[in-house]
Design a protein around this motif. Structure first.
Motif, PDB file in Angstrom:
ATOM      1  N   GLU A 273      47.059  27.050  35.127  1.00 10.62           N
ATOM      2  CA  GLU A 273      46.037  26.158  35.676  1.00 10.62           C
ATOM      3  C   GLU A 273      45.240  26.852  36.778  1.00 10.62           C
ATOM      4  N   LYS A 274      45.923  27.663  37.580  1.00  8.51           N
ATOM      5  CA  LYS A 274      45.244  28.377  38.654  1.00  8.51           C
ATOM      6  C   LYS A 274      44.281  29.410  38.087  1.00  8.51           C
ATOM      7  N   LYS A 277      41.084  27.777  36.854  1.00 13.52           N
ATOM      8  CA  LYS A 277      40.223  27.221  37.898  1.00 13.52           C
ATOM      9  C   LYS A 277      39.365  28.273  38.584  1.00 13.52           C
ATOM     10  N   ASP A 278      39.668  29.547  38.380  1.00 17.64           N
ATOM     11  CA  ASP A 278      38.882  30.608  39.000  1.00 17.64           C
ATOM     12  C   ASP A 278      37.611  30.825  38.179  1.00 17.64           C
ATOM     13  N   PRO A 279      36.423  30.433  38.684  1.00 14.60           N
ATOM     14  CA  PRO A 279      35.189  30.548  37.892  1.00 14.60           C
ATOM     15  C   PRO A 279      34.747  31.984  37.664  1.00 14.60           C
TER      16      PRO A 279
END
Length: 298
Positions: A273-274, A277-279
């Motif tokens: 998930e992390k 989330k990093d664009p």
């Protein structure tokens, strides 16, 4: 504590992390990674083998007297080759490529070869990137590949525009392998953004097939251009999956076990998930096709 118990806890944790990483990268992904995906139809996958042969033909010096033709040949007509650029002509700004007018399949094809292990200029393109360095159309892209894509587009856009206008019913297809796959993906995106330079061509007539591409676009761009770009991944191919900066790989070539150790621990301890989330994180572009030749132990 580990010494008192006679059990090397840190070493056990590291070994378990490595075992999990190897299982995911080498065994689990082979069949399970895409087990819930829908099956591709024969019609949508039909161009892939043909374009693979076309990409392979770019490696030849003389298409009339090929040295490495696959069984059955490349399936192309040398008279329909419009241009074929070499390293000398690109000046190291991009890998060699070819523009082919495929009358049999109503296609204008720009095909780019993959990484040449003997060319420093190819490595320079790959290593020219840092996390979040280059923005494009609301997302992030690989800096070096975008530079190469813009160079080819600017060099050939007038020729491509003439071909599009002379053949109004033909599609415009970009195809490449490995390094070339990343470049053509960004050329396709750049072409969509600059369709005015290609004459009157609709977005639906532009398409791209990237064979084993490097990770070159952020997740939002990968989704947004899924109607244009098709990525093909064979089994557990390394390049489309690697998240380690290629610069770190080459700098650590003499300490590869140390690098693998860090990769194992990082992938094991970082939540998926992390990562999502990093664009700035880069992914394989567009719609993915996963070819599974076999499953382990079967």
């Amino acid at each position: 504590m580990s010494i008192l118990c006679g059990l090397p806890i840190l070493e056990c944790v590291y070994c378990l992390g490595c075992a999990r990483w190897l299982w995911q990268k080498c065994l689990y992904t082979a069949g399970h990674e895409s087990e819930n995906w829908g099956l591709a139809t024969a019609e949508e996958f039909e161009p892939v083998p043909r374009l693979c042969r076309l990409i392979l033909s770019v490696y030849e010096d003389d298409l009339r007297y090929p040295l490495w033709a696959p069984p059955g040949g490349y399936g192309i007509n040398p008279d329909w080759v419009i241009v074929k650029r070499t390293y000398e002509e690109t000046g190291g700004c991009a890998t060699p490529y070819m523009i082919y007018l495929d009358h049999d399949n109503v296609d204008i094809v720009l095909a780019i070869r993959g990484l040449n292990l003997a060319k420093e200029s190819d490595y320079a393109v790959l290593l020219d990137n840092k996390l979040g360095q280059t923005k494009f159309d609301g997302g992030y892209v690989h800096n070096g590949l975008l530079k190469a894509a813009k160079w080819i587009f600017d060099a050939e856009c007038e020729l491509l525009r003439d071909l599009v206008e002379m053949n109004p019913d033909y599609r415009l297809t970009f195809a490449g392998h490995s390094l070339g796959a990343g470049i053509v993906s960004l050329i396709a995106m750049y072409a969509v953004q600059n369709r005015d330079k290609l004459g009157t061509i609709e977005r639906k007539r532009i398409r791209c097939f990237a064979m084993a591409p490097a990770r070159c676009v952020s997740l939002n761009l990968a989704v947004r251009y899924a109607d244009v770009i098709n990525s093909v991944v064979l089994q557990d191919d390394f390049l489309p999956r690697t998240t380690t900066a290629l610069e770190d790989v080459y700098k650590s070539i003499f300490c590869l076990p140390c690098l693998l150790c860090l990769m194992c621990l990082k992938d094991t301890c970082t939540l998926e998930e992390k990562k999502l989330k990093d664009p700035r994180r880069l992914y394989a572009p567009g719609r993915l096709y996963h070819i599974v030749e076999r499953k382990p132990f079967r």
